[in-house]
Design an enzyme around this catalytic site. Structure first.
Site, PDB file in Angstrom:
ATOM      1  N   ASP A 213      39.200  42.671   5.479  1.00 62.81           N
ATOM      2  CA  ASP A 213      40.358  42.230   6.128  1.00 62.81           C
ATOM      3  C   ASP A 213      40.257  42.630   7.508  1.00 62.81           C
ATOM      4  O   ASP A 213      41.054  43.466   8.114  1.00 62.81           O
ATOM      5  CB  ASP A 213      41.543  43.398   5.455  1.00 62.81           C
TER       6      ASP A 213
ATOM      7  N   GLU B 176      48.581  35.321   0.415  1.00 57.58           N
ATOM      8  CA  GLU B 176      48.818  36.584   1.057  1.00 57.58           C
ATOM      9  C   GLU B 176      48.308  36.492   2.294  1.00 57.58           C
ATOM     10  O   GLU B 176      47.634  35.437   2.818  1.00 57.58           O
ATOM     11  CB  GLU B 176      48.008  37.650   0.292  1.00 57.58           C
TER      12      GLU B 176
END
Length: 325
Positions: A47, A214
């Protein structure tokens, strides 16, 4: 490749930090997905979010215990630089179940300060919250907790993780976020504080037949806002099926549509990058403008399941849709 565009400049006898040389933005996509550009050093990330600092160097943060920091002077060689909260973040533990792992940080530099939005949760839970920290240097231990921005509970139909700050053409601040359930949401922020402004919430994107969407990231290019998201399964090593999708809108609040005109609230999304060869599950993308091109940062999984930093440049075709090269 962008690494060939780096040049060393000299002013007298003093060396100046190398800057990527501006490139002509290509308009023809490659025949196949390119491999990630060359990176070296401490490239294990999950991420990633990146900001270019005023001195021309790069600051990267990613999911990890107390949020991991890495730095680079040239966008190629990366080095660990500690964590955001070396003393821990006890205000998050009611959401993390006591874990020190904090997720999906989003970093930007505005008005002389670094802003860091980040998530606290546990896997598969909606007992989640997004917090804000700020710093004038971005260095480990320099970050001040500014409190919670938004939270969700098990009774919520959306999930408060995966934040991304975007400032629109009028200077208004917005935070997109969301993971699974009813998908991607948008709230307005107060530029003076970075905190939530008002109570309205806007739905930007949602899957049909599955809830697997997401990691939103909104980036303005030309006259459009592009909503980047990740579809499908993260966090399964080389079995991950994450892929990077995009839609666009003339307004930051939507509606966003894909290349075929399908609304992203109805499952739309144009694929920009997916697994290929030894690149598995690329996703959790961030777009950062640089002096040579717009740069797409993401993580992917190697054959052995290790999450690694991926970097490619972005081009735009004749219809204005992005592609990696």
């Amino acid at each position: 490749m962008w690494k060939r565009a780096l040049v060393a400049l000299l002013l007298g006898a003093a060396a100046v930090r190398p800057e990527p040389v501006p490139l002509a933005t290509p308009t023809t996509p490659p025949a196949a997905y390119p491999n990630p550009g060359r990176v070296t050093g401490d490239i294990g990330v999950h991420d990633p979010s990146v900001v270019k600092r005023p001195d021309g160097s790069y600051l990267l943060v990613h999911t990890g215990d107390n949020i991991t920091i890495k730095t680079s002077t040239d966008r190629t060689a990366w080095h660990n630089a500690g964590v955001v909260f070396p003393g821990g973040a006890p205000w998050t533990t009611s959401y993390t179940g006591g874990s020190t792992s904090l997720w999906a940080p989003d970093i930007s530099y505005r008005n002389g300060r670094y802003y860091l939005y980040y998530s606290a949760s546990t896997f598969g839970s909606r007992n989640s919250a997004i917090f804000l920290a700020t710093s004038t240097t971005g260095a480990s231990g320099s970050w001040a907790n500014q409190g919670m921005i938004i939270s969700t509970t098990s009774s919520s139909n959306y999930n408060a993780i995966d934040p991304n700050l975007v400032v629109d053409a009028q200077g208004r601040w917005w935070l997109s976020f969301g993971s699974f359930w009813t998908g991607i949401k948008l709230i307005q922020l107060d530029p003076a504080t970075g905190k939530r402004l008002g109570t309205s919430i806007t739905g930007l994107a949602q899957r049909t037949g599955t809830t697997a969407i997401e990691a939103p990231f909104i980036f303005r290019h030309g006259s459009y806002y592009y909503l980047w998201v990740s579809f499908d399964a993260c966090c399964q090593g080389a079995s991950s099926t994450y892929r990077i999708m995009v839609g666009r809108s003339s307004s930051v609040t939507g509606p966003y549509v894909d290349r075929n005109g399908v609304a992203m609230t109805s499952g739309g999304g144009t694929q920009v990058l997916a697994g290929h060869g030894s690149v598995h599950g690329p996703g959790h993308q961030a777009v950062v403008p640089d002096s040579d091109a717009e740069v797409l940062y993401y993580h992917y999984y190697a054959d052995n399941g290790a999450p690694l930093l991926g970097i490619n440049l972005l081009g735009y075709d004749s219809a204005g849709w992005p592609f990696v090269y």
